[in-house]
Design a protein around this motif. Structure first.
Motif, PDB file in Angstrom:
ATOM      1  N   VAL A 184      53.301  42.134  31.394  1.00  0.00           N
ATOM      2  CA  VAL A 184      53.069  42.138  32.834  1.00  0.00           C
ATOM      3  C   VAL A 184      51.652  42.601  33.154  1.00  0.00           C
ATOM      4  O   VAL A 184      50.974  42.031  34.021  1.00  0.00           O
ATOM      5  N   ALA A 185      51.165  43.626  32.445  1.00  0.00           N
ATOM      6  CA  ALA A 185      49.804  44.107  32.671  1.00  0.00           C
ATOM      7  C   ALA A 185      48.775  43.031  32.326  1.00  0.00           C
ATOM      8  O   ALA A 185      47.795  42.826  33.058  1.00  0.00           O
ATOM      9  N   TRP A 186      48.983  42.317  31.215  1.00  0.00           N
ATOM     10  CA  TRP A 186      48.054  41.256  30.826  1.00  0.00           C
ATOM     11  C   TRP A 186      48.038  40.135  31.868  1.00  0.00           C
ATOM     12  O   TRP A 186      46.961  39.635  32.228  1.00  0.00           O
ATOM     13  N   LEU A 187      49.211  39.748  32.345  1.00  0.00           N
ATOM     14  CA  LEU A 187      49.279  38.711  33.370  1.00  0.00           C
ATOM     15  C   LEU A 187      48.605  39.165  34.664  1.00  0.00           C
ATOM     16  O   LEU A 187      47.913  38.379  35.327  1.00  0.00           O
ATOM     17  N   ALA A 188      48.756  40.443  35.033  1.00  0.00           N
ATOM     18  CA  ALA A 188      48.119  40.953  36.241  1.00  0.00           C
ATOM     19  C   ALA A 188      46.607  40.930  36.107  1.00  0.00           C
ATOM     20  O   ALA A 188      45.890  40.536  37.039  1.00  0.00           O
ATOM     21  N   VAL A 189      46.079  41.338  34.945  1.00  0.00           N
ATOM     22  CA  VAL A 189      44.627  41.320  34.735  1.00  0.00           C
ATOM     23  C   VAL A 189      44.095  39.897  34.775  1.00  0.00           C
ATOM     24  O   VAL A 189      43.057  39.617  35.391  1.00  0.00           O
ATOM     25  N   SER A 212      39.038  36.618  41.227  1.00  0.00           N
ATOM     26  CA  SER A 212      38.029  37.642  41.520  1.00  0.00           C
ATOM     27  C   SER A 212      36.999  37.154  42.531  1.00  0.00           C
ATOM     28  O   SER A 212      36.568  37.904  43.414  1.00  0.00           O
ATOM     29  N   SER A 213      36.583  35.892  42.413  1.00  0.00           N
ATOM     30  CA  SER A 213      35.603  35.364  43.372  1.00  0.00           C
ATOM     31  C   SER A 213      36.187  35.324  44.780  1.00  0.00           C
ATOM     32  O   SER A 213      35.500  35.672  45.757  1.00  0.00           O
ATOM     33  N   MET A 214      37.459  34.950  44.903  1.00  0.00           N
ATOM     34  CA  MET A 214      38.082  34.926  46.217  1.00  0.00           C
ATOM     35  C   MET A 214      38.254  36.342  46.766  1.00  0.00           C
ATOM     36  O   MET A 214      38.050  36.588  47.965  1.00  0.00           O
ATOM     37  N   LEU A 215      38.615  37.288  45.897  1.00  0.00           N
ATOM     38  CA  LEU A 215      38.722  38.675  46.337  1.00  0.00           C
ATOM     39  C   LEU A 215      37.379  39.215  46.803  1.00  0.00           C
ATOM     40  O   LEU A 215      37.298  40.005  47.754  1.00  0.00           O
ATOM     41  N   THR A 216      36.302  38.793  46.143  1.00  0.00           N
ATOM     42  CA  THR A 216      34.969  39.220  46.568  1.00  0.00           C
ATOM     43  C   THR A 216      34.640  38.692  47.954  1.00  0.00           C
ATOM     44  O   THR A 216      34.079  39.413  48.797  1.00  0.00           O
ATOM     45  N   LEU A 217      34.973  37.447  48.221  1.00  0.00           N
ATOM     46  CA  LEU A 217      34.737  36.885  49.554  1.00  0.00           C
ATOM     47  C   LEU A 217      35.580  37.610  50.611  1.00  0.00           C
ATOM     48  O   LEU A 217      35.093  37.863  51.727  1.00  0.00           O
ATOM     49  N   LEU A 218      36.838  37.932  50.270  1.00  0.00           N
ATOM     50  CA  LEU A 218      37.671  38.667  51.217  1.00  0.00           C
ATOM     51  C   LEU A 218      37.107  40.063  51.480  1.00  0.00           C
ATOM     52  O   LEU A 218      37.139  40.549  52.617  1.00  0.00           O
ATOM     53  N   LEU A 219      36.588  40.706  50.435  1.00  0.00           N
ATOM     54  CA  LEU A 219      35.960  42.020  50.610  1.00  0.00           C
ATOM     55  C   LEU A 219      34.752  41.919  51.525  1.00  0.00           C
ATOM     56  O   LEU A 219      34.556  42.768  52.414  1.00  0.00           O
ATOM     57  N   LEU A 220      33.939  40.893  51.326  1.00  0.00           N
ATOM     58  CA  LEU A 220      32.773  40.706  52.194  1.00  0.00           C
ATOM     59  C   LEU A 220      33.202  40.450  53.634  1.00  0.00           C
ATOM     60  O   LEU A 220      32.584  40.985  54.581  1.00  0.00           O
TER      61      LEU A 220
END
Length: 397
Positions: A74-79, A86-94
């Motif tokens: 489960v941890a490997w799948l989450a990572v 990650s790129s989409m999360l960066t845009l959401l953070l911005l």
């Protein structure tokens, strides 16, 4: 005879010495005999069956091994999932950072009686007008330079055959044309050009898509920011909710003030660049001024990169002008760090310069330009959380 038999029958029912209880007066619970009308006695507990040696231990290790394997999977799948998005999360953070940064402006309009939707629409309109003005200033010079480059190509080709010109002497020495023909004939150059054009097209498409995502998410975040905050506060226990709300509001207030202070310093940098270019005759003064203002939003490295670009453009005028432009930006950088920024940020954030540098370096290494942009507000938030929940407070404070 019948009257004398009754005591014997009663005595015989219990037997000699039975049913007399502790004092011989009658049956009691200590005798192990159920008294008529009394509740049934519980049977003594039975011993559990004995397991074979090592049976329970084998079951425990199997369970532990299965749990560890499942947890690792489960941890490997989450990572992997986080890395993929990650790129989409960066845009959401911005987007969230921009929405929180513009919240003071939206709040200023709402406090004057405007509905939140109209306030967000006004702020968005101002942003679109600013972006359109920047494009209107940048596109004509860029188109002009591209046209001039295309018009200059025939002259360069003619100079290649002139052995007295600088380009001709380079051709005689390195045989650039012959090597280019060989590359084109082998297909290597054509493949490289096609790959470069395809890569450039993908970059432009990715940039436009990311910009549209950021604008859309920012718009929704600005419109629904109060609802989002109240929803997040519901996850906190009622006994601690008031304290958490106070800390969160202070963090968002600091972020908004930092954004406004950063906009002020960036506007000063853009105005200074525009004035210098007009005074020294450097072309595209307005476009370079807006470019410098946008780059100055990135702490520490933004104004330096802008100074390098403007100094290179100043080379089109003369070498002394380019050197003077570089010296101007060095002087302006010192003045910005020690005079402009402290006064602009005095009402916003109080972060040590070393913390600022480390935050920008770490943020830039993790998330690039976006990480450097949000590094200082993140450092401010971490400092507030440490002061509130980690560092011990003095008695009576």
């Amino acid at each position: 005879m019948s009257e004398k038999a009754e005591p014997e029958s009663a005595l015989g029912e219990y037997g000699p010495g039975e049913g007399t209880g502790a004092h011989g007066a009658g049956p009691g619970p200590a005798d192990g005999v159920r008294t008529p009308g009394a509740p049934p006695q519980e049977s003594p507990p039975q011993e559990p069956p004995r397991r074979a040696p090592g049976e329970g231990r084998r079951r425990s290790w199997t369970r532990v091994g299965f749990s560890l394997g499942l947890g690792a999977t489960v941890a490997w799948l989450a990572v992997q999932t986080v890395l993929r998005v990650s790129s989409m999360l960066t845009l959401l953070l911005l987007s969230a950072f921009i929405a929180i940064g513009l919240e003071p402006v939206v709040g200023w309009f709402t406090r004057r009686g405007l509905r939140r939707g109209w306030a967000v629409a006004i702020v968005l309109t101002g942003f679109v007008l600013l972006l359109g003005g920047f494009l209107a200033l940048v596109i004509p010079p860029v188109a002009k330079e591209i046209t001039a480059l295309i018009d200059a190509v025939p002259g360069w080709l003619q100079q290649l055959h002139d052995h007295q010109s600088a380009i001709g002497r380079l051709e005689d020495r390195y045989h650039v044309v012959e090597k280019a023909k060989q590359q084109i004939g082998s297909g290597g150059a054509a493949t490289g050009v096609a790959g470069g054009v395809l890569g450039a097209g993908q970059l432009v498409l990715s940039t436009l898509t990311s910009t549209a995502i950021v604008i859309t998410v920012t718009l929704y975040c600005m419109a629904a920011l109060p609802v989002i905050k109240q929803f997040c506060y519901r996850f906190v226990a009622a006994s601690r909710r008031e304290r958490v709300e106070g800390v969160a509001e202070e963090i968002m207030s600091r972020i908004g003030k930092f954004m406004l202070g950063n906009l002020i310093t960036s506007a000063i940098a853009g105005a200074a660049t525009f004035g210098w270019c007009v005074a020294t005759g450097v072309p595209y003064a307005a476009a370079l001024g807006i470019f410098t203002a946008l780059m100055d939003l990135i702490p520490i490295v933004g104004s330096t990169l802008a100074g390098i670009v403007v100094s290179l453009v100043a080379l089109s005028v003369s070498l002394p002008i380019a050197i003077a432009t570089a010296l101007f930006y060095i002087f302006f950088r010192v003045a910005e760090d020690y005079l402009i920024v402290p006064r602009a940020m005095k009402f916003a954030v109080d972060v040590h310069p070393l913390v600022t540098i480390l935050a920008v370096l770490v943020g830039g290494a993790l998330l690039g330009i976006i990480g450097a942009l949000v590094a200082i507000p993140a450092a401010v938030a971490v400092g507030l959380l440490l002061d509130e929940y980690v560092f011990p407070k003095k008695q009576g404070s």
